[in-house]
Design an enzyme around this catalytic site. Sequence first.
Site, PDB file in Angstrom:
ATOM      1  N   ALA A 121       3.311   0.897   8.152  1.00 48.57           N
ATOM      2  CA  ALA A 121       2.765  -0.231   7.388  1.00 48.57           C
ATOM      3  C   ALA A 121       1.406   0.125   6.794  1.00 48.57           C
ATOM      4  CB  ALA A 121       2.632  -1.455   8.278  1.00 48.57           C
TER       5      ALA A 121
ATOM      6  N   ASN B 107       0.883  -1.179   0.000  1.00 45.33           N
ATOM      7  CA  ASN B 107       0.000   0.000   0.000  1.00 45.33           C
ATOM      8  C   ASN B 107       0.915   1.223   0.000  1.00 45.33           C
ATOM      9  OD1 ASN B 107       0.310   1.242   2.726  1.00 45.33           O
ATOM     10  ND2 ASN B 107      -0.530  -0.700   3.461  1.00 45.33           N
TER      11      ASN B 107
ATOM     12  N   HIS C 174      -8.406   0.233   1.909  1.00 44.58           N
ATOM     13  CA  HIS C 174      -9.405  -0.521   2.670  1.00 44.58           C
ATOM     14  C   HIS C 174     -10.504   0.459   3.083  1.00 44.58           C
ATOM     15  CE1 HIS C 174      -6.389  -3.805   4.087  1.00 44.58           C
ATOM     16  NE2 HIS C 174      -7.253  -4.369   3.273  1.00 44.58           N
TER      17      HIS C 174
ATOM     18  N   CYS D 241      -7.427  -0.933  12.134  1.00 46.05           N
ATOM     19  CA  CYS D 241      -6.786  -2.091  11.472  1.00 46.05           C
ATOM     20  C   CYS D 241      -6.192  -3.063  12.460  1.00 46.05           C
ATOM     21  CB  CYS D 241      -5.590  -1.683  10.631  1.00 46.05           C
ATOM     22  SG  CYS D 241      -5.765  -0.399   9.497  1.00 46.05           S
TER      23      CYS D 241
ATOM     24  N   ARG E  46      -8.646  -4.004  -2.658  1.00 43.47           N
ATOM     25  CA  ARG E  46      -8.275  -5.336  -2.150  1.00 43.47           C
ATOM     26  C   ARG E  46      -9.432  -6.332  -2.310  1.00 43.47           C
ATOM     27  NH1 ARG E  46      -4.027  -5.086   1.628  1.00 43.47           N
ATOM     28  NH2 ARG E  46      -2.485  -3.627   0.843  1.00 43.47           N
TER      29      ARG E  46
ATOM     30  N   ASP F  44     -11.860   0.697   5.886  1.00 45.66           N
ATOM     31  CA  ASP F  44     -11.684   1.212   7.249  1.00 45.66           C
ATOM     32  C   ASP F  44     -10.649   2.338   7.364  1.00 45.66           C
ATOM     33  OD1 ASP F  44      -9.243  -0.126   7.224  1.00 45.66           O
ATOM     34  OD2 ASP F  44      -9.719  -1.457   8.894  1.00 45.66           O
TER      35      ASP F  44
ATOM     36  N   ASP G 212       2.588  -8.487   8.718  1.00 46.48           N
ATOM     37  CA  ASP G 212       1.327  -7.737   8.804  1.00 46.48           C
ATOM     38  C   ASP G 212       0.255  -8.471   9.617  1.00 46.48           C
ATOM     39  OD1 ASP G 212       1.767  -5.274   7.519  1.00 46.48           O
ATOM     40  OD2 ASP G 212       1.406  -6.132   5.521  1.00 46.48           O
TER      41      ASP G 212
ATOM     42  N   ARG H   3       0.318 -11.662   2.192  1.00 45.81           N
ATOM     43  CA  ARG H   3      -0.500 -11.889   3.396  1.00 45.81           C
ATOM     44  C   ARG H   3      -1.353 -13.157   3.303  1.00 45.81           C
ATOM     45  NH1 ARG H   3      -3.356  -6.734   5.874  1.00 45.81           N
ATOM     46  NH2 ARG H   3      -3.246  -8.167   7.636  1.00 45.81           N
TER      47      ARG H   3
HETATM   48  N1  ARG Z   1       0.286  -3.433   5.562  1.00 46.48           N
HETATM   49  C1  ARG Z   1      -1.073  -3.874   5.685  1.00 46.48           C
HETATM   50  C2  ARG Z   1      -1.662  -4.093   4.309  1.00 46.48           C
HETATM   51  O1  ARG Z   1      -1.362  -3.341   3.433  1.00 46.48           O
HETATM   52  C3  ARG Z   1      -1.882  -2.903   6.465  1.00 46.48           C
HETATM   53  C4  ARG Z   1      -3.271  -3.382   6.742  1.00 46.48           C
HETATM   54  C5  ARG Z   1      -4.138  -2.362   7.377  1.00 46.48           C
HETATM   55  N2  ARG Z   1      -5.406  -2.896   7.635  1.00 46.48           N
HETATM   56  C6  ARG Z   1      -6.579  -2.269   7.485  1.00 46.48           C
HETATM   57  N3  ARG Z   1      -7.646  -2.880   7.875  1.00 46.48           N
HETATM   58  N4  ARG Z   1      -6.676  -1.106   6.895  1.00 46.48           N
HETATM   59  O2  ARG Z   1      -2.408  -5.005   4.075  1.00 46.48           O
END
Ligand code: ARG
Length: 308
Positions: A296, A43, A206, A302, A177, A208, A101, A128
């Site tokens: 991150a 990201n 995302h 998150c 995603r 959130d 992560d 992931r």
């Molecule tokens: N580095 C993680 C990713 O890119 C961060 C995830 C953050 N999670 C979230 N629910 N926004 O997947």
Amino acid sequence: IDGTVYDDRTPPTLDRTALPRRPDHATVLLVAPTYFDVRYRINPYMGGVVDGARARSEWDRLRRAYERYAERVVVLDPDRYGTPDPEESGRDHVAPARLPDLVFAANLGLATADGDGVVLARMATAERAAEPVHFARWCRAVGYDVHELPGEAAFEGTGDAIWHPGRRLLWGGYGVRTERAAYDEIAPLVDAPVVPLELADERFYHLDVCFAPLTEETVLIVPEAFDAAGRDRIDALFERVIEAPLSEATDGLACNCHCVDGRHVLLGAGNPETERRLRDAGFVPVPVSTAEFRKAGGSVRCLSLSLG
Ligand code: ARG
């Protein structure tokens, strides 16, 4: 209307107050940050060098803040529940030590409406992909039913699928995603209508990070993250929409906040304008430092997963 995905072109004629009530998911799951690090870039926020000791102390403080305002806090210890056994976790076995992560609990799954089970994530990125295996193992050990999605579509848990507070209604972010098709599987599984929200901007990878329902009536959003159709849906289903300034939403991940008790809003420190707008709306902001985790691309929300 239960179990259907609202078509993108129709603004929802849905009456929120006619939907069944849903018990709050009162448990907050956190994953211990033992192996947290930034080792790849999936990201636009990812980068920099993580200070492990600082990350640990930020996470400890976040945990204490949740313990203060949430009904129940549980911690998944990857050393205990991360499976070290390739036989058990299958071909693509990856030990938790190689999943930096994993600390971002929100992406591991989604609580079912009544909270007795979870819908397991299917991560969009190879980096992931192995995380949900470890989460499923923990779920089974503590007694949550685990539902796996039958299809192939990517689904990143409550990072993208967010329950409307108090109602049997699911908001479904997709486009970066999570794939929209995932909701065709999720809607019948959780037996609730899904209101889709398209995400097109990598900064809002995302849901959130740009959409935070605080109570049944009030939501905090980043307006720039949504097209007109999305904004219409949000306006139709909430009485009050608080807008976070774009700069705080990106630089400070201000929208990645969590209101666990209807009043206190846990949010990343360093977002004074968002705090002010929350206060004006009658909320009590509780800033917690999440600077290491922002390296991150994550902050408060998150780092947690709401379960029944
Ligand atoms: N580095 C993680 C990713 O890119 C961060 C995830 C953050 N999670 C979230 N629910 N926004 O997947």
